[in-house]
Design a protein around this motif. Structure first.
Motif, PDB file in Angstrom:
ATOM      1  N   ASP A 183       0.806  -1.230   0.000  1.00  0.00           N
ATOM      2  CA  ASP A 183       0.000   0.000   0.000  1.00  0.00           C
ATOM      3  C   ASP A 183       0.834   1.273   0.000  1.00  0.00           C
ATOM      4  O   ASP A 183       0.383   2.323   0.472  1.00  0.00           O
ATOM      5  CB  ASP A 183      -0.960   0.006   1.194  1.00  0.00           C
ATOM      6  CG  ASP A 183      -1.989  -1.111   1.118  1.00  0.00           C
ATOM      7  OD1 ASP A 183      -2.319  -1.528  -0.011  1.00  0.00           O
ATOM      8  OD2 ASP A 183      -2.448  -1.558   2.182  1.00  0.00           O
ATOM      9  N   LEU A 184       2.040   1.190  -0.541  1.00  0.00           N
ATOM     10  CA  LEU A 184       2.862   2.379  -0.703  1.00  0.00           C
ATOM     11  C   LEU A 184       2.893   2.787  -2.176  1.00  0.00           C
ATOM     12  O   LEU A 184       2.667   1.955  -3.061  1.00  0.00           O
ATOM     13  CB  LEU A 184       4.289   2.129  -0.215  1.00  0.00           C
ATOM     14  CG  LEU A 184       4.490   1.995   1.286  1.00  0.00           C
ATOM     15  CD1 LEU A 184       5.950   1.665   1.602  1.00  0.00           C
ATOM     16  CD2 LEU A 184       4.068   3.264   2.015  1.00  0.00           C
ATOM     17  N   PRO A 185       3.168   4.055  -2.460  1.00  0.00           N
ATOM     18  CA  PRO A 185       3.337   4.458  -3.851  1.00  0.00           C
ATOM     19  C   PRO A 185       4.431   3.641  -4.531  1.00  0.00           C
ATOM     20  O   PRO A 185       5.400   3.223  -3.883  1.00  0.00           O
ATOM     21  CB  PRO A 185       3.720   5.934  -3.739  1.00  0.00           C
ATOM     22  CG  PRO A 185       3.142   6.378  -2.435  1.00  0.00           C
ATOM     23  CD  PRO A 185       3.270   5.194  -1.525  1.00  0.00           C
ATOM     24  N   THR A 186       4.285   3.400  -5.822  1.00  0.00           N
ATOM     25  CA  THR A 186       5.304   2.694  -6.588  1.00  0.00           C
ATOM     26  C   THR A 186       6.064   3.692  -7.453  1.00  0.00           C
ATOM     27  O   THR A 186       5.554   4.766  -7.794  1.00  0.00           O
ATOM     28  CB  THR A 186       4.684   1.608  -7.471  1.00  0.00           C
ATOM     29  OG1 THR A 186       3.736   2.207  -8.362  1.00  0.00           O
ATOM     30  CG2 THR A 186       4.003   0.560  -6.613  1.00  0.00           C
ATOM     31  N   VAL A 187       7.290   3.317  -7.800  1.00  0.00           N
ATOM     32  CA  VAL A 187       8.187   4.226  -8.507  1.00  0.00           C
ATOM     33  C   VAL A 187       8.712   3.561  -9.768  1.00  0.00           C
ATOM     34  O   VAL A 187       9.157   2.410  -9.746  1.00  0.00           O
ATOM     35  CB  VAL A 187       9.373   4.632  -7.618  1.00  0.00           C
ATOM     36  CG1 VAL A 187      10.345   5.514  -8.394  1.00  0.00           C
ATOM     37  CG2 VAL A 187       8.877   5.350  -6.361  1.00  0.00           C
ATOM     38  N   ASP A 202      -7.488   4.341  -3.340  1.00  0.00           N
ATOM     39  CA  ASP A 202      -8.298   4.015  -2.159  1.00  0.00           C
ATOM     40  C   ASP A 202      -7.461   3.688  -0.929  1.00  0.00           C
ATOM     41  O   ASP A 202      -7.888   2.941  -0.042  1.00  0.00           O
ATOM     42  CB  ASP A 202      -9.244   2.848  -2.463  1.00  0.00           C
ATOM     43  CG  ASP A 202     -10.179   3.142  -3.629  1.00  0.00           C
ATOM     44  OD1 ASP A 202     -10.630   4.296  -3.737  1.00  0.00           O
ATOM     45  OD2 ASP A 202     -10.417   2.220  -4.429  1.00  0.00           O
ATOM     46  N   VAL A 203      -6.264   4.236  -0.871  1.00  0.00           N
ATOM     47  CA  VAL A 203      -5.404   4.082   0.314  1.00  0.00           C
ATOM     48  C   VAL A 203      -5.144   5.469   0.872  1.00  0.00           C
ATOM     49  O   VAL A 203      -4.592   6.333   0.183  1.00  0.00           O
ATOM     50  CB  VAL A 203      -4.065   3.392  -0.020  1.00  0.00           C
ATOM     51  CG1 VAL A 203      -3.181   3.320   1.227  1.00  0.00           C
ATOM     52  CG2 VAL A 203      -4.313   1.996  -0.587  1.00  0.00           C
ATOM     53  N   LYS A 204      -5.566   5.685   2.102  1.00  0.00           N
ATOM     54  CA  LYS A 204      -5.392   6.992   2.711  1.00  0.00           C
ATOM     55  C   LYS A 204      -3.917   7.313   2.927  1.00  0.00           C
ATOM     56  O   LYS A 204      -3.104   6.413   3.176  1.00  0.00           O
ATOM     57  CB  LYS A 204      -6.130   7.055   4.054  1.00  0.00           C
ATOM     58  CG  LYS A 204      -7.648   7.027   3.922  1.00  0.00           C
ATOM     59  CD  LYS A 204      -8.308   7.183   5.287  1.00  0.00           C
ATOM     60  CE  LYS A 204      -9.828   7.203   5.159  1.00  0.00           C
ATOM     61  NZ  LYS A 204     -10.479   7.373   6.495  1.00  0.00           N
ATOM     62  N   ARG A 238      -2.090  13.086  -3.448  1.00  0.00           N
ATOM     63  CA  ARG A 238      -3.517  13.088  -3.836  1.00  0.00           C
ATOM     64  C   ARG A 238      -3.735  12.756  -5.309  1.00  0.00           C
ATOM     65  O   ARG A 238      -4.805  12.287  -5.691  1.00  0.00           O
ATOM     66  CB  ARG A 238      -4.165  14.434  -3.497  1.00  0.00           C
ATOM     67  CG  ARG A 238      -3.539  15.645  -4.117  1.00  0.00           C
ATOM     68  CD  ARG A 238      -4.245  16.908  -3.623  1.00  0.00           C
ATOM     69  NE  ARG A 238      -3.436  18.104  -3.774  1.00  0.00           N
ATOM     70  CZ  ARG A 238      -3.420  18.856  -4.871  1.00  0.00           C
ATOM     71  NH1 ARG A 238      -4.156  18.521  -5.914  1.00  0.00           N
ATOM     72  NH2 ARG A 238      -2.660  19.937  -4.912  1.00  0.00           N
ATOM     73  N   ASN A 239      -2.740  12.990  -6.154  1.00  0.00           N
ATOM     74  CA  ASN A 239      -2.964  12.700  -7.583  1.00  0.00           C
ATOM     75  C   ASN A 239      -1.715  12.207  -8.321  1.00  0.00           C
ATOM     76  O   ASN A 239      -1.780  11.945  -9.529  1.00  0.00           O
ATOM     77  CB  ASN A 239      -3.522  13.938  -8.298  1.00  0.00           C
ATOM     78  CG  ASN A 239      -2.597  15.140  -8.170  1.00  0.00           C
ATOM     79  OD1 ASN A 239      -1.451  15.022  -7.748  1.00  0.00           O
ATOM     80  ND2 ASN A 239      -3.111  16.314  -8.527  1.00  0.00           N
TER      81      ASN A 239
END
Length: 316
Positions: A183-187, A202-204, A238-239
């Motif tokens: 559930d972490l951003p991917t790079v 959908d992950v706060k 957020r985006n």
């Protein structure tokens, strides 16, 4: 972007950026008459030495002499080096500048704006060495001299330098890949361009800063007080929109700052401390550790959580 602090040393900024180390009584005896005219006294490593120059010094070409040879690796021409040093005016033998009490400072030997006397004389010297450089005016403060230091354009300059450390500059992160938590951003890295950061749906956003190594480097751990060189991309949680990246500045695709000195956002100071040179680190930073309720510029709102991917290229 993180608050920027340029630490590269050039003729225009050197006056406020050097520090000095003590040494025993050692007089360069070989080489030119200019080198032989310099004597360095002092045995207390915590105190500045006394540098005596038989002035007025005549320097026809820039030369150097190792007065105490270190046992470290030889410095390369593009290394980042940490040094302690003193500036002496060869015309009258007076110490023009010393920031001994402030500690060692970094030099980028690959920087075209750095003093030619450093770029030509430090490569090949071993880490731990104490070096005397007798410099022509042109190879030190150039055609203008330095009025703040009372060094005229025709004054030769003596540098007494101790090479504390040297490090290779990495082009990008190098090391062992680390599987990130869920559930972490991917790079996705893009050669020569800003990284693509994809935020999970959908992950706060986390309420506390997340520090996730993606590559664990093999270099030394970076510590507060060191100057750190990084390449980075920053995006909004957020985006996923990229708001800043060192890759967007091809003329200087990196950023340097003193770690732990409040020159960057809190999430960087805290999140990068203890990481190894060569690492790639994902930072997810809530507003409290970022730009706070004021935000920054037109893109970053006071409620924005930030996502950074940071490559630690060097520390010195």
């Amino acid at each position: 972007m993180p608050r920027r602090l340029t630490t590269l040393l050039s003729a225009s900024v050197l006056a406020g950026a050097l520090a000095l180390s003590g040494c025993g009584e050692e007089t360069p005896s070989a080489g030119s008459a200019a080198l032989s005219a310099v004597t360095v006294n002092g045995t207390d490593g915590k105190a500045a030495p006394t540098v005596k120059v038989a002035s007025p010094l005549k320097v026809t070409k820039t030369e150097s002499k190792v007065v105490t040879e270190g046992d470290g690796a030889a410095v390369l021409k593009d290394d980042l080096v940490s040094i302690q040093a003193m500036i002496v005016n060869g015309r009258d033998g007076k110490v023009a500048h010393s920031t001994w009490e402030s500690g060692p400072v970094g030099l980028d030997l690959g920087d075209a704006a750095l003093f030619p006397s450093f770029k030509t004389q430090l490569p090949g010297k071993k880490v731990g060495s104490r070096v005397v450089i007798t410099s022509t005016p042109k190879d030190a403060f150039g055609d203008q001299g330095n009025t703040q230091l009372a060094i005229a354009k025709d004054d030769p300059v003596v540098f007494v330098i101790e090479i504390v450390s040297a490090s290779k500059v990495l082009a990008q992160a190098e090391g062992t890949a680390v599987a990130p938590k869920k559930d972490l951003p991917t790079v996705t890295m893009n050669d020569g361009k800003p990284a693509t950061i994809t935020v999970p749906k959908d992950v706060k956003a986390p309420t506390k800063t997340v520090v996730q190594p993606l590559i664990e480097g093999k270099g030394a751990e970076v510590k507060a007080g060191q100057t750190v060189r990084v390449a980075y991309t920053g995006a909004l949680y957020r985006n996923g929109e990229v708001f800043d990246s060192s890759a967007s500045r091809p003329e200087q695709p990196y950023f340097e700052f003193p770690l732990g000195q409040g020159q960057v956002i809190k999430g960087w100071d805290a999140g990068l401390a203890g990481q190894k040179v060569g690492s790639r680190v994902l930072l997810v930073i809530p507003p409290a550790d970022g730009y706070g309720s004021a935000g920054s510029g037109a893109k970053i709102k006071g409620t924005d959580t930030l996502v950074f991917v940071v490559d630690l290229l060097a520390a010195y």
